[in-house]
Enzyme design. Structure first.
Site, PDB file in Angstrom:
ATOM      1  N   GLY B  32      -6.233  -0.212   9.627  1.00 35.18           N
ATOM      2  CA  GLY B  32      -5.011  -0.471   8.854  1.00 35.18           C
ATOM      3  C   GLY B  32      -5.560  -1.264   7.707  1.00 35.18           C
ATOM      4  O   GLY B  32      -6.261  -2.228   7.910  1.00 35.18           O
ATOM      5  N   THR B  33      -5.272  -0.916   6.493  1.00 29.56           N
ATOM      6  CA  THR B  33      -6.173  -1.394   5.472  1.00 29.56           C
ATOM      7  C   THR B  33      -5.523  -1.363   4.107  1.00 29.56           C
ATOM      8  O   THR B  33      -4.372  -0.971   3.965  1.00 29.56           O
ATOM      9  CB  THR B  33      -7.414  -0.471   5.463  1.00 29.56           C
TER      10      THR B  33
END
Lengths: 196, 232
Positions: B32-33
């Protein structure tokens, strides 16, 4: 859970003399008192029911105190509703205004019943796109014009990206003297995107 | 993960067995970025945060999400860490082979197309959002985005990952065409910092890479050196 009427962009910021509250055309800004506005997001049915109850209770409170209501009283009444009925409600509010004791204030009352006083806040479905912009742009000690420009810009950016927000920007500026409303139609919005 | 006795949540047990196993043993590893790439005249600037999570645990706080595919072509990975690593490995192999056949450096568009073919063909099984960027002799610096689902499009600036939603407004208002390399670096670092402040799945350090005809320059901006925005 209740189908949330998917929301809009709402943006509220406080400056030295007052509060600027901006919303797009679909968002609801409810007039709570002569110097207070409440913005609603989430399930509009829930939001309207709560807001009406709060306005009712606030007007009694104000009559008993024999003075205009405080923004934090309104926010506290809203919070107690949201907390007591947290399992049934899915609505989020921004209560903003000016009062004679604490000056301009912005409170956000969120799901579950959390209340937070902030310098500025954003809400609604389009708000996620402008968190970065708002964090970069809003600083303490802005003037009224800076607040107005930043709020309009933030709403324009949110409306550009969010497919359920649109078209025109409603602004309300609340100061000691009262509330002033402005409407910026779609063709007069600032052009901020330079991506062809 | 190792043999676990796990009851579905609909079954009530005398003890809460599921609570005996920490959250991270039951969750897939995700990047998740926040990832970003910007074109400038002469190359591209790519940036990413450095957090990889398994549920609430940060499995790697100094991840390198900027993966080399070829000498002057990199990709930024977001989504499932396993999926993106596997796709990147496969594309690196295919592109290397293609480059040997051509006997010259491959085009960025070729790399992006290879990503797109794989992401589209296996779209039901994969969870991968990739930004491909690099420099080639034919078209200079290029950024292609291949989001979840497997579309491919070229954009002058592209953001991706869970943190990207928070910076659309910032990127839209601060991007100017024809920025210099330094302006692009500053713009990318600021945008990533703002996203990392708001997104729980992004954080750590900011990794930057500049790809141009001269090659690849990499930078890291540590937490205490990140640009500061006035916080209220």
């Amino acid at each position: 859970s209740a189908p949330a009427v998917k929301q809009k962009g709402v943006d509220t910021v406080r400056y030295e003399g007052g509060v600027v509250i901006g919303s797009d055309s679909r968002a609801s800004k409810e007039y709570v008192s002569s110097r207070m506005f409440c913005c609603m997001a989430g399930s509009l049915a829930d939001a309207q029911a709560v807001t009406n109850a709060v306005i009712h209770q606030l007007s009694f409170h104000s009559m008993q105190m024999e003075e205009p209501p405080l923004v934090k009283s309104a926010a506290a009444i809203m919070r107690s509703f949201c907390y007591t009925h947290q399992d049934e409600l899915s609505a989020r509010f921004i209560m903003a205004g000016w009062d004679h004791i604490n000056g301009p204030q912005v409170f956000t009352v969120s799901l579950g019943g959390i209340i937070l006083e902030q310098e500025f806040t954003v809400g609604g479905s389009g708000s996620s796109f402008i968190y970065g912009y708002a964090d970069a742009k809003f600083k303490p000690g802005m003037t009224r014009e800076e607040c107005l420009t930043s709020t309009t810009n933030a709403l324009t950016l949110a409306m550009d990206r969010d497919n359920v927000s649109g078209v025109i920007v409603h602004l309300a500026i609340v100061t000691e003297k009262g509330a002033e409303r402005q409407l910026i139609p779609g063709n007069k919005l600032p052009v901020l995107q330079r991506l062809a | 993960m190792a043999t676990m006795l796990q009851f579905p949540s609909s079954v009530s047990t005398l003890n809460d067995y599921n609570a005996l196993y920490p959250d991270w043993t039951q969750r897939e590893v995700s990047t998740g970025t926040t990832i970003m790439a910007v074109e400038f005249d002469g190359g591209v600037v790519m940036g990413a945060d450095s957090r990889t999570t398994t549920g609430a645990y940060i499995a790697n706080r100094v991840t390198d999400k900027l993966t080399p595919i070829h000498e002057r072509i990199f990709c930024c990975r977001s989504g499932s860490a396993a999926d993106t690593q596997a796709i990147a490995d496969a594309v690196t192999y295919q592109l290397g082979f293609h480059s040997i056949e051509l006997d010259e450096a491959p085009l960025v568009q070729t790399a992006a197309s290879l990503f797109r073919d794989m992401c589209y063909r296996y779209r039901e099984e994969l969870m991968a959002g990739i930004i491909v960027a690099g420099w080639d002799r034919r078209r200079g610096g290029q950024v292609y985005t291949v989001p979840v689902g497997g579309m491919m499009t070229r954009q002058p600036v592209s953001v991706g990952g869970s943190g990207s939603s928070y910076i659309y407004g910032f990127v839209d208002s601060n991007y100017k065409p024809a920025m210099s390399k330094e302006e692009c670096l500053k713009f990318t670092a600021e945008a990533l910092t703002l996203a990392m402040e708001r997104d729980g799945s992004s954080g750590g350090v900011v990794r930057l890479a500049v790809i141009s005809e001269q090659g690849v320059e990499r930078q890291v901006i540590l937490g205490n050196q990140l640009p500061k925005f006035s916080t209220v």
